[in-house]
Design a protein around this motif. Structure first.
Motif, PDB file in Angstrom:
ATOM      1  N   THR A  52      99.306  74.418 -20.088  1.00 25.91           N
ATOM      2  CA  THR A  52     100.039  75.478 -19.423  1.00 25.91           C
ATOM      3  C   THR A  52     100.039  76.718 -20.281  1.00 25.91           C
ATOM      4  O   THR A  52     100.325  76.659 -21.467  1.00 25.91           O
ATOM      5  N   LEU A  53      99.672  77.824 -19.686  1.00 25.62           N
ATOM      6  CA  LEU A  53      99.683  79.100 -20.386  1.00 25.62           C
ATOM      7  C   LEU A  53     100.971  79.805 -20.017  1.00 25.62           C
ATOM      8  O   LEU A  53     101.173  80.201 -18.884  1.00 25.62           O
ATOM      9  N   SER A  54     101.866  79.948 -20.964  1.00 28.90           N
ATOM     10  CA  SER A  54     103.205  80.455 -20.668  1.00 28.90           C
ATOM     11  C   SER A  54     103.220  81.904 -20.213  1.00 28.90           C
ATOM     12  O   SER A  54     104.037  82.292 -19.406  1.00 28.90           O
ATOM     13  N   ASN A  55     102.285  82.746 -20.689  1.00 32.59           N
ATOM     14  CA  ASN A  55     102.368  84.160 -20.352  1.00 32.59           C
ATOM     15  C   ASN A  55     101.910  84.468 -18.924  1.00 32.59           C
ATOM     16  O   ASN A  55     102.398  85.390 -18.314  1.00 32.59           O
ATOM     17  N   ASP A  56     100.963  83.717 -18.338  1.00 31.77           N
ATOM     18  CA  ASP A  56     100.535  84.024 -16.974  1.00 31.77           C
ATOM     19  C   ASP A  56     100.893  82.907 -15.987  1.00 31.77           C
ATOM     20  O   ASP A  56     100.529  82.965 -14.834  1.00 31.77           O
ATOM     21  N   LYS A  57     101.623  81.895 -16.443  1.00 31.20           N
ATOM     22  CA  LYS A  57     102.103  80.792 -15.618  1.00 31.20           C
ATOM     23  C   LYS A  57     100.981  80.167 -14.784  1.00 31.20           C
ATOM     24  O   LYS A  57     101.126  79.939 -13.600  1.00 31.20           O
ATOM     25  N   LYS A  58      99.862  79.921 -15.431  1.00 34.61           N
ATOM     26  CA  LYS A  58      98.740  79.249 -14.785  1.00 34.61           C
ATOM     27  C   LYS A  58      98.417  78.003 -15.579  1.00 34.61           C
ATOM     28  O   LYS A  58      98.664  77.920 -16.768  1.00 34.61           O
ATOM     29  N   GLU A  59      97.853  77.083 -14.891  1.00 34.60           N
ATOM     30  CA  GLU A  59      97.511  75.808 -15.496  1.00 34.60           C
ATOM     31  C   GLU A  59      95.995  75.647 -15.435  1.00 34.60           C
ATOM     32  O   GLU A  59      95.374  75.967 -14.422  1.00 34.60           O
ATOM     33  N   ARG A  60      95.422  75.181 -16.522  1.00 27.81           N
ATOM     34  CA  ARG A  60      93.991  74.934 -16.571  1.00 27.81           C
ATOM     35  C   ARG A  60      93.774  73.433 -16.670  1.00 27.81           C
ATOM     36  O   ARG A  60      94.324  72.786 -17.544  1.00 27.81           O
ATOM     37  N   ILE A  61      92.951  72.948 -15.774  1.00 23.38           N
ATOM     38  CA  ILE A  61      92.657  71.515 -15.735  1.00 23.38           C
ATOM     39  C   ILE A  61      91.152  71.349 -15.887  1.00 23.38           C
ATOM     40  O   ILE A  61      90.374  72.077 -15.282  1.00 23.38           O
ATOM     41  N   GLU A  62      90.760  70.384 -16.684  1.00 22.57           N
ATOM     42  CA  GLU A  62      89.346  70.082 -16.839  1.00 22.57           C
ATOM     43  C   GLU A  62      89.105  68.686 -16.267  1.00 22.57           C
ATOM     44  O   GLU A  62      89.768  67.724 -16.673  1.00 22.57           O
ATOM     45  N   VAL A  63      88.195  68.589 -15.307  1.00 20.72           N
ATOM     46  CA  VAL A  63      87.891  67.307 -14.672  1.00 20.72           C
ATOM     47  C   VAL A  63      86.383  67.085 -14.689  1.00 20.72           C
ATOM     48  O   VAL A  63      85.605  68.027 -14.700  1.00 20.72           O
ATOM     49  N   CYS A  64      86.002  65.827 -14.711  1.00 23.25           N
ATOM     50  CA  CYS A  64      84.592  65.457 -14.601  1.00 23.25           C
ATOM     51  C   CYS A  64      84.370  64.828 -13.225  1.00 23.25           C
ATOM     52  O   CYS A  64      85.115  63.932 -12.818  1.00 23.25           O
ATOM     53  N   VAL A  65      83.351  65.306 -12.530  1.00 27.29           N
ATOM     54  CA  VAL A  65      83.054  64.852 -11.174  1.00 27.29           C
ATOM     55  C   VAL A  65      81.581  64.482 -11.098  1.00 27.29           C
ATOM     56  O   VAL A  65      80.735  65.182 -11.649  1.00 27.29           O
ATOM     57  N   GLU A  66      81.286  63.384 -10.423  1.00 23.02           N
ATOM     58  CA  GLU A  66      79.892  63.020 -10.169  1.00 23.02           C
ATOM     59  C   GLU A  66      79.586  63.372  -8.721  1.00 23.02           C
ATOM     60  O   GLU A  66      80.039  62.710  -7.788  1.00 23.02           O
ATOM     61  N   PHE A  67      78.840  64.460  -8.519  1.00 28.42           N
ATOM     62  CA  PHE A  67      78.494  64.902  -7.178  1.00 28.42           C
ATOM     63  C   PHE A  67      77.386  64.030  -6.611  1.00 28.42           C
ATOM     64  O   PHE A  67      76.552  63.507  -7.355  1.00 28.42           O
ATOM     65  N   GLN A  68      77.397  63.880  -5.292  1.00 29.17           N
ATOM     66  CA  GLN A  68      76.353  63.136  -4.606  1.00 29.17           C
ATOM     67  C   GLN A  68      75.827  63.991  -3.467  1.00 29.17           C
ATOM     68  O   GLN A  68      76.554  64.809  -2.921  1.00 29.17           O
ATOM     69  N   PRO A  69      74.572  63.785  -3.085  1.00 27.51           N
ATOM     70  CA  PRO A  69      74.051  64.558  -1.966  1.00 27.51           C
ATOM     71  C   PRO A  69      74.781  64.192  -0.676  1.00 27.51           C
ATOM     72  O   PRO A  69      75.193  63.048  -0.493  1.00 27.51           O
ATOM     73  N   ILE A  70      74.945  65.171   0.194  1.00 33.96           N
ATOM     74  CA  ILE A  70      75.549  64.930   1.500  1.00 33.96           C
ATOM     75  C   ILE A  70      74.423  64.474   2.423  1.00 33.96           C
ATOM     76  O   ILE A  70      73.418  65.172   2.565  1.00 33.96           O
ATOM     77  N   PRO A  71      74.561  63.307   3.065  1.00 32.53           N
ATOM     78  CA  PRO A  71      73.471  62.822   3.922  1.00 32.53           C
ATOM     79  C   PRO A  71      73.250  63.752   5.117  1.00 32.53           C
ATOM     80  O   PRO A  71      74.202  64.155   5.779  1.00 32.53           O
ATOM     81  N   PRO A  72      71.985  64.094   5.382  1.00 30.43           N
ATOM     82  CA  PRO A  72      71.705  64.966   6.522  1.00 30.43           C
ATOM     83  C   PRO A  72      71.900  64.235   7.844  1.00 30.43           C
ATOM     84  O   PRO A  72      71.742  63.020   7.920  1.00 30.43           O
ATOM     85  N   LEU A  73      72.269  64.978   8.881  1.00 29.12           N
ATOM     86  CA  LEU A  73      72.427  64.393  10.210  1.00 29.12           C
ATOM     87  C   LEU A  73      71.085  63.896  10.736  1.00 29.12           C
ATOM     88  O   LEU A  73      71.008  62.847  11.360  1.00 29.12           O
ATOM     89  N   ALA A  74      70.034  64.641  10.468  1.00 28.86           N
ATOM     90  CA  ALA A  74      68.688  64.236  10.885  1.00 28.86           C
ATOM     91  C   ALA A  74      67.909  63.801   9.646  1.00 28.86           C
ATOM     92  O   ALA A  74      67.544  64.638   8.826  1.00 28.86           O
ATOM     93  N   PRO A  75      67.659  62.478   9.481  1.00 32.32           N
ATOM     94  CA  PRO A  75      66.852  62.034   8.340  1.00 32.32           C
ATOM     95  C   PRO A  75      65.542  62.813   8.299  1.00 32.32           C
ATOM     96  O   PRO A  75      64.988  63.165   9.337  1.00 32.32           O
ATOM     97  N   ARG A  76      65.040  63.081   7.098  1.00 32.75           N
ATOM     98  CA  ARG A  76      63.985  64.081   6.955  1.00 32.75           C
ATOM     99  C   ARG A  76      62.580  63.555   6.749  1.00 32.75           C
ATOM    100  O   ARG A  76      61.616  64.197   7.133  1.00 32.75           O
ATOM    101  N   PHE A  77      62.408  62.405   6.100  1.00 34.35           N
ATOM    102  CA  PHE A  77      61.070  61.995   5.699  1.00 34.35           C
ATOM    103  C   PHE A  77      60.703  60.643   6.306  1.00 34.35           C
ATOM    104  O   PHE A  77      61.356  59.634   6.049  1.00 34.35           O
ATOM    105  N   HIS A  78      59.593  60.630   7.068  1.00 29.63           N
ATOM    106  CA  HIS A  78      59.130  59.409   7.722  1.00 29.63           C
ATOM    107  C   HIS A  78      58.854  58.326   6.678  1.00 29.63           C
ATOM    108  O   HIS A  78      58.185  58.566   5.677  1.00 29.63           O
ATOM    109  N   GLY A  79      59.406  57.145   6.907  1.00 34.89           N
ATOM    110  CA  GLY A  79      59.190  56.023   6.004  1.00 34.89           C
ATOM    111  C   GLY A  79      60.098  56.007   4.792  1.00 34.89           C
ATOM    112  O   GLY A  79      60.116  55.039   4.047  1.00 34.89           O
ATOM    113  N   VAL A  80      60.857  57.088   4.570  1.00 36.69           N
ATOM    114  CA  VAL A  80      61.777  57.135   3.435  1.00 36.69           C
ATOM    115  C   VAL A  80      63.201  56.991   3.952  1.00 36.69           C
ATOM    116  O   VAL A  80      63.834  55.955   3.774  1.00 36.69           O
ATOM    117  N   ASP A  81      63.722  58.028   4.584  1.00 38.61           N
ATOM    118  CA  ASP A  81      65.053  57.931   5.185  1.00 38.61           C
ATOM    119  C   ASP A  81      64.984  57.957   6.713  1.00 38.61           C
ATOM    120  O   ASP A  81      65.951  57.664   7.379  1.00 38.61           O
TER     121      ASP A  81
END
Length: 180
Positions: A52-81
């Motif tokens: 917490t930073l007392s002078n500007d009353k803001k909080e800083r949070i550090e998080v680690c996230v493992e992003f994953q691809p969002i699956p497409p509505l229309a699969p794209r590659f024949h024989g793969v997806d």
């Protein structure tokens, strides 16, 4: 985003920084937000990952996230997806939308300039959930039972008032309607 390489500062689009990260690698994010203690919490707060930073009353949070691809509505590659699967019900042939199917349909209709069921934005659309698929009627087999059924391909929204969520769901709806 500026990056340094070989002693030079080069500006790279933010999308390149996001898409160049290897699959499965964690991304460290720094979040800055107004400091509002949760209801019922004491003013001391606690929590080792927040500062917490007392002078500007803001909080800083550090998080680690493992992003994953969002699956497409229309699969794209024949024989793969995009692996062709079909459901045949009383001479009506249904399949899920895929980019190879879209391209094939475009090639068929390009010659005679006929309107097609294709929304060209489908290749950039994403699934709402893991089971979300766009189902299309792709063919009508010639038989007396199918007289009057439009032959054009079209997206299937509902069957007997039930919204179709996937090709499997369509098959289950048909099975139950058939007394199964």
């Amino acid at each position: 985003v500026p990056i340094s390489t070989s002693g030079q500062q080069v500006f790279v689009p933010i999308s390149a920084m996001i898409t160049s990260k290897p699959k499965g690698e964690a991304t460290k994010l720094k979040i800055i937000r107004k400091n509002q203690p949760p209801k019922g919490a004491d003013a001391g707060g606690g929590g080792n990952d927040t500062k917490t930073l007392s002078n500007d009353k803001k909080e800083r949070i550090e998080v680690c996230v493992e992003f994953q691809p969002i699956p497409p509505l229309a699969p794209r590659f024949h024989g793969v997806d995009a692996k062709p699967e079909y459901v045949l019900i009383a001479g009506l042939v249904f399949s899920r939308v895929s980019v190879p199917l879209l391209l094939e349909n475009l090639n068929l209709y390009r010659e005679d300039e006929t309107e097609t069921w294709i929304d060209t934005n489908l290749s950039d659309a994403y699934k709402r959930d893991a089971n979300h698929e766009l189902v299309v009627l792709i063919n009508v087999l010639k038989h007396d039972v199918n007289i009057g059924v439009p032959v054009e391909s079209r997206v299937v929204d509902t069957i007997d008032g039930t919204k179709v969520q996937s090709l499997y769901h369509l098959a289950m709806i048909a099975y139950k309607l058939g007394g199964g």
